[in-house]
Design a protein around this motif. Sequence first.
Motif, mmCIF file in Angstrom:
data_model
loop_
_atom_site.group_PDB
_atom_site.id
_atom_site.type_symbol
_atom_site.label_atom_id
_atom_site.label_comp_id
_atom_site.label_asym_id
_atom_site.label_seq_id
_atom_site.Cartn_x
_atom_site.Cartn_y
_atom_site.Cartn_z
ATOM 1 N N UNK A 115 1.000 -1.261 -0.112
ATOM 2 C CA UNK A 115 0.037 0.008 0.052
ATOM 3 C C UNK A 115 0.937 1.307 -0.016
ATOM 4 N N UNK A 116 0.961 1.803 -1.199
ATOM 5 C CA UNK A 116 1.921 3.036 -1.249
ATOM 6 C C UNK A 116 1.734 4.101 -0.231
ATOM 7 N N UNK A 117 0.548 4.348 0.179
ATOM 8 C CA UNK A 117 0.072 5.420 1.081
ATOM 9 C C UNK A 117 0.571 4.778 2.518
ATOM 10 N N UNK A 118 0.227 3.669 2.823
ATOM 11 C CA UNK A 118 0.738 3.053 4.153
ATOM 12 C C UNK A 118 2.075 3.027 4.164
ATOM 13 N N UNK A 119 2.950 2.436 3.102
ATOM 14 C CA UNK A 119 4.204 2.490 3.331
ATOM 15 C C UNK A 119 5.052 3.946 3.310
ATOM 16 N N UNK A 120 4.388 5.019 2.744
ATOM 17 C CA UNK A 120 4.748 6.275 2.786
ATOM 18 C C UNK A 120 4.728 6.991 4.366
ATOM 19 N N UNK A 121 3.399 6.380 4.791
ATOM 20 C CA UNK A 121 3.303 6.826 6.376
ATOM 21 C C UNK A 121 4.271 6.413 7.169
ATOM 22 N N UNK A 122 4.630 4.980 6.992
ATOM 23 C CA UNK A 122 5.555 4.412 8.205
ATOM 24 C C UNK A 122 6.999 4.733 7.839
ATOM 25 N N UNK A 123 7.262 5.000 6.411
ATOM 26 C CA UNK A 123 8.714 5.786 6.482
ATOM 27 C C UNK A 123 8.648 7.285 6.901
ATOM 28 N N UNK A 124 7.738 7.832 6.575
ATOM 29 C CA UNK A 124 7.693 9.215 7.186
ATOM 30 C C UNK A 124 7.918 9.151 8.509
ATOM 31 N N UNK A 125 7.070 8.392 9.367
ATOM 32 C CA UNK A 125 7.073 8.325 10.679
ATOM 33 C C UNK A 125 8.499 7.678 11.145
#
Length: 151
Positions: free
Chosen positions: A22-32
């Motif tokens: 999930x690109x959006x969830x991957x992005x959220x995890x990496x951002x965090x």
Amino acid sequence: MIIMSENVSVTVAGLRAWARDSYAEEAAVELLARSFGGRFVSTGWPWVQPCDRSGWFWLNPDAIWTGAGALSGGERRLLNVVAALIGGQPLTDLGGTLAGLDRQHLALVLAAFAHAGGSHEHAQMIMTADGQPSFERPGSLISWPAAVEAV
């Protein structure tokens, strides 16, 4: 380089497993994981929840919206972006959110937006030297900054 305890590294690995595909969830995890020294990926925060699957964790967007009130303005802004990426409420003031981030965290948010949009998977058609069409992957529109290593 971010130096984290073994426990936080395990938590990040579990979050990445949950977010995979999930690109959006991957992005959220990496951002965090890449922001504020990775301190917001600890299981001590109400938004980091264990999954039924052993070793996996998930991010609860509602807990971010309600649990970030005592943090600094920049921290809350970044966490609101994380919550929006994982399906929380929409950002109501994107311009104000972005303007309130320092340069380092703005770069991370822009990379997260590029990842959530799938730009790292985009392909473009090019013409080869002999006039034949071909495809190439140009890479992410905005890459994750190299100066900040993920946990």
